[in-house]
Design an enzyme around this catalytic site. Structure first.
Site, PDB file in Angstrom:
ATOM      1  N   GLU A 243      64.365  51.036   6.525  1.00  0.00           N
ATOM      2  CA  GLU A 243      63.138  51.496   5.882  1.00  0.00           C
ATOM      3  C   GLU A 243      62.931  50.831   4.519  1.00  0.00           C
ATOM      4  O   GLU A 243      63.788  50.900   3.642  1.00  0.00           O
ATOM      5  CB  GLU A 243      63.194  53.028   5.713  1.00  0.00           C
ATOM      6  CG  GLU A 243      62.016  53.621   4.966  1.00  0.00           C
ATOM      7  CD  GLU A 243      60.688  53.445   5.676  1.00  0.00           C
ATOM      8  OE1 GLU A 243      59.697  53.166   4.986  1.00  0.00           O
ATOM      9  OE2 GLU A 243      60.652  53.594   6.919  1.00  0.00           O
TER      10      GLU A 243
ATOM     11  N   THR B  94      55.828  51.455   9.901  1.00  0.00           N
ATOM     12  CA  THR B  94      57.172  51.379  10.482  1.00  0.00           C
ATOM     13  C   THR B  94      57.123  51.208  11.997  1.00  0.00           C
ATOM     14  O   THR B  94      57.885  50.422  12.566  1.00  0.00           O
ATOM     15  CB  THR B  94      57.977  52.651  10.131  1.00  0.00           C
ATOM     16  OG1 THR B  94      58.155  52.711   8.716  1.00  0.00           O
ATOM     17  CG2 THR B  94      59.334  52.658  10.810  1.00  0.00           C
TER      18      THR B  94
ATOM     19  N   HIS C  64      62.538  55.848   2.225  1.00  0.00           N
ATOM     20  CA  HIS C  64      61.101  55.919   2.494  1.00  0.00           C
ATOM     21  C   HIS C  64      60.323  56.179   1.205  1.00  0.00           C
ATOM     22  O   HIS C  64      60.748  56.926   0.338  1.00  0.00           O
ATOM     23  CB  HIS C  64      60.823  57.042   3.508  1.00  0.00           C
ATOM     24  CG  HIS C  64      59.460  56.989   4.123  1.00  0.00           C
ATOM     25  ND1 HIS C  64      58.325  57.371   3.457  1.00  0.00           N
ATOM     26  CD2 HIS C  64      59.060  56.595   5.351  1.00  0.00           C
ATOM     27  CE1 HIS C  64      57.270  57.213   4.244  1.00  0.00           C
ATOM     28  NE2 HIS C  64      57.696  56.735   5.400  1.00  0.00           N
TER      29      HIS C  64
ATOM     30  N   HIS D   3      58.986  46.847   6.398  1.00  0.00           N
ATOM     31  CA  HIS D   3      57.705  46.537   5.752  1.00  0.00           C
ATOM     32  C   HIS D   3      57.860  46.536   4.238  1.00  0.00           C
ATOM     33  O   HIS D   3      58.970  46.679   3.713  1.00  0.00           O
ATOM     34  CB  HIS D   3      56.624  47.542   6.175  1.00  0.00           C
ATOM     35  CG  HIS D   3      56.984  48.978   5.935  1.00  0.00           C
ATOM     36  ND1 HIS D   3      57.117  49.519   4.670  1.00  0.00           N
ATOM     37  CD2 HIS D   3      57.256  49.998   6.796  1.00  0.00           C
ATOM     38  CE1 HIS D   3      57.436  50.791   4.753  1.00  0.00           C
ATOM     39  NE2 HIS D   3      57.545  51.111   6.035  1.00  0.00           N
TER      40      HIS D   3
END
Length: 630
Positions: free
Chosen positions: A266, A308, A421, A481
């Site tokens: 993440e 994601t 996150h 990402h």
């Protein structure tokens, strides 16, 4: 000329009467234009053209025209409600842009339920300045009530219809001229909507949502019909050519029979690798493992509205993300020639693991569609330590290791981490990491979060090595990402001591690391080739000697293709960068802007066509069609 003369002047009386009878329309038109222009500056301050005022004004006229059908009091109510609705849409669009770097679409709204559980993320992109868009609504409420009480005369329906048609035709005519111009400057932009930010800055927010609604409805109708055989063959031929062997066989079949462990991390962005803050390594464990792996340092993420889930989708299928929204939701009923499916054909056991709820991003459905044998979600783990959105990375990776050890070999294990996150505030109390001057800043919080995850990944990878699992396994680890949204780009540039803050500089940092580890640290080294998430599956297909049938990516270990196509229409070809939202080209070597050549224009059109091929393939479930025809 005295005041009394002015008051008795017929022209003045006519003007005063006009203003008195239409103050609601004039005020609404003015407010909407100001708000939409302000929104446009917020998303594109560096390249906004003043010409956007004309489509914004035209769309406001169209909105106003519908109010003219109603009687005066109802007209005022209609305009007030329209003001509220447009204001809320602008705020929602701004928040969506800050998080996803994109514009909200109907398909994205359809996927809203997939965003459950990220309220902290949504809250973090809200801005007190957004109340600016609602200020007039509160101020005008008593004025609207007062104005409605003074209304007396009512125009007959015939006159109201004439006024409606006149204003509607005026607004529609201006829009038609603008749309015609956009179609000439950027062919397919209005239909493919490949670059929604650029399109919004050309036609305005209200027009964008009208075009999006039209495209969504027309696409739904069109996709309910069968695709022509000629179009099917065109797409099939493209895929056959794209999936042909380059003739080179670097490492072909090298991993055949070995376990495959893929770790999607993440928000792991590449700029933290081998970087320090306040004299300390940000990712000391990954830095150590970089030297034991084949490390791709020009590996770009390509996610769109699915974030994601898009990274998972591309890495496991080598298909572009959905044009709008999330492929994990929109296309969960499709047939896929996925990595899990191909390995199952070679008698591999396949399992996906993630410490969040099974329904998040529709994974419980989508993993089945991709032919995973099992999905171990939240209910398959002991939730003994929760950080942020779900099970902590420490506990998740420890428990996942035990699951891997129980799997029948050979196996494919796909792991997705969670703790790092956005908005990176959940790990502050879990281990000290001094970020110095960045304490309390957005980037400082991210550095702490990714430092925490790096520690857990280090323990996990070390355990795989110490327990002998790596002796018969290939490991792929990559970031899903961006970590730093464009709204916080200046913090990133400052951290990296960048003097420039243009689009080229922004793109330089839109990379995620990819590490490929082979037994005994074989083939370790840095690969500088331009590559992307679409390329992981074709590369693994080469290593595991799997068939390549329906992949849009390329094998990173063979051939010299360095194509990277982004969902918004931007691309890299190994020598140049094209930024779609400004229609600008840059030299990758110098960073300088370059002029469009016929070759570059053709390249741009071909890459746009490639995105459309994938859209058609997904919209019409063509992999199912192609396999049934074999």
């Amino acid at each position: 000329m005295n005041l009394e003369y002015i008051k008795n002047n017929k022209l003045f009386k006519v003007l005063l009467n006009f203003l008195n009878n239409n103050i609601d329309i004039i005020l609404f038109f003015t407010l909407i234009c100001i708000k939409v222009m302000s929104y446009a500056r917020n998303i594109s301050s560096s390249y906004l053209s003043g010409l956007v005022f004309f489509p914004i004004a035209a769309s406001a006229l169209i909105l106003v025209s519908f109010s003219l059908i109603f009687k005066k009091k109802s007209r005022v109510t209609f305009l007030y409600i329209a003001d509220v609705v447009v204001s809320l849409i602008l705020i929602a669009d701004l928040m969506y842009y800050r998080y996803f770097k994109d514009i909200t679409t109907l398909a994205a709204v359809k996927n809203a339920k997939l965003l459950q559980g990220v309220s902290d993320s949504v809250g973090s992109v809200a801005n007190i300045k957004d109340l600016y868009y609602l200020l007039d609504i509160f101020i005008l409420l008593p004025a609207v009530r007062f104005y409605k009480r003074r209304i007396k005369n009512i125009k007959p329906i015939s006159k109201r219809l004439v006024s409606f048609l006149a204003m509607f035709i005026l607004g529609a005519s201006v829009n038609a001229a603008i749309f015609r111009w956009v179609s000439k400057v950027q062919p397919t932009l209005l239909t493919a909507m490949s670059n929604r930010i650029y399109l919004t800055t050309m036609i305005g927010n209200i027009n964008f949502h009208m075009v999006d609604s039209y495209n969504y409805i027309s696409t739904s109708v069109k996709n309910s019909k069968k695709l022509s055989e000629d179009r099917e063959n065109e797409i099939k031929n493209f895929l056959e050519n794209n999936n042909k062997s380059t003739g080179e066989i670097n490492l072909k079949g090298e991993a055949e029979g070995k376990n495959l462990i893929v770790i999607q991390v993440e928000a792991l962005q590449n700029f933290v690798i081998n970087q320090k803050v306040n004299g300390q390594e940000i990712t000391p464990n990954l830095n150590r493992w970089v030297n034991k792996c084949m490390y791709f340092d020009n590996y770009f993420y390509q996610v769109a509205g699915g974030n994601t889930s898009d990274a998972e989708f591309m890495s496991n299928n080598s298909l572009y993300p959905a044009q709008s929204g999330s492929a994990y939701y929109t296309y969960s009923g499709n047939k896929y020639d996925s990595l899990a499916s191909a390995l199952k054909d070679k008698n591999y056991y396949t399992a996906a693991m993630h410490g969040n709820s099974e329904g998040f991003w529709n994974r419980n459905v989508m993993y089945k569609a991709q032919n995973f044998d099992d999905f171990f979600g939240e209910h398959s783990f002991n939730i003994d330590e929760k950080i942020g959105l779900g099970l902590s990375d420490k506990s998740f990776l420890n428990q996942s290791l035990e699951k891997l050890k129980s799997f029948k070999e050979p196996y494919y294990g796909f792991l997705v981490t969670l703790t790092s996150h956005f908005p990176y505030e959940a790990v502050d109390k879990y281990g000290e990491f001094d970020v110095g001057e960045y304490e309390g800043t957005f980037i400082g919080k991210y550095l702490k979060a990714i430092h925490y995850t790096d520690a857990q990944l280090g323990e996990f990878l070390d355990a795989l090595e110490q327990q002998g699992i790596m002796d018969n396994s290939v490991i792929a680890l990559y970031g899903d990402h961006f970590a730093i949204p464009k709204d916080n780009a200046e913090e990133l540039f400052k951290f990296e001591n960048e003097e420039e803050s243009d689009d080229f500089t922004w793109f330089k940092y839109q990379k995620v690391p990819l590490l490929l580890h082979f037994p005994q640290d074989e083939y370790a080294g840095v690969n500088h080739k331009y590559s992307c998430q679409m390329d992981l599956y074709p590369t693994l297909a080469n290593l595991y000697n799997l068939p390549r049938n329906y992949m849009f990516g390329k094998d990173m270990l063979n051939g010299d293709d360095e194509k990277v196509i982004f969902r918004n229409g931007s691309f890299i070809d190994g020598k140049n960068l094209y930024v779609s939202w400004t229609n600008t080209y840059y030299s990758l070597e110098s960073g300088e802007k370059i002029n469009e050549t016929e070759e570059l224009k053709e390249e741009k059109n071909q890459y746009t066509k490639e995105l459309q091929y994938c859209d058609d393939l997904l919209n019409h479930n063509l992999i199912k069609t192609f396999t049934e025809k074999k």
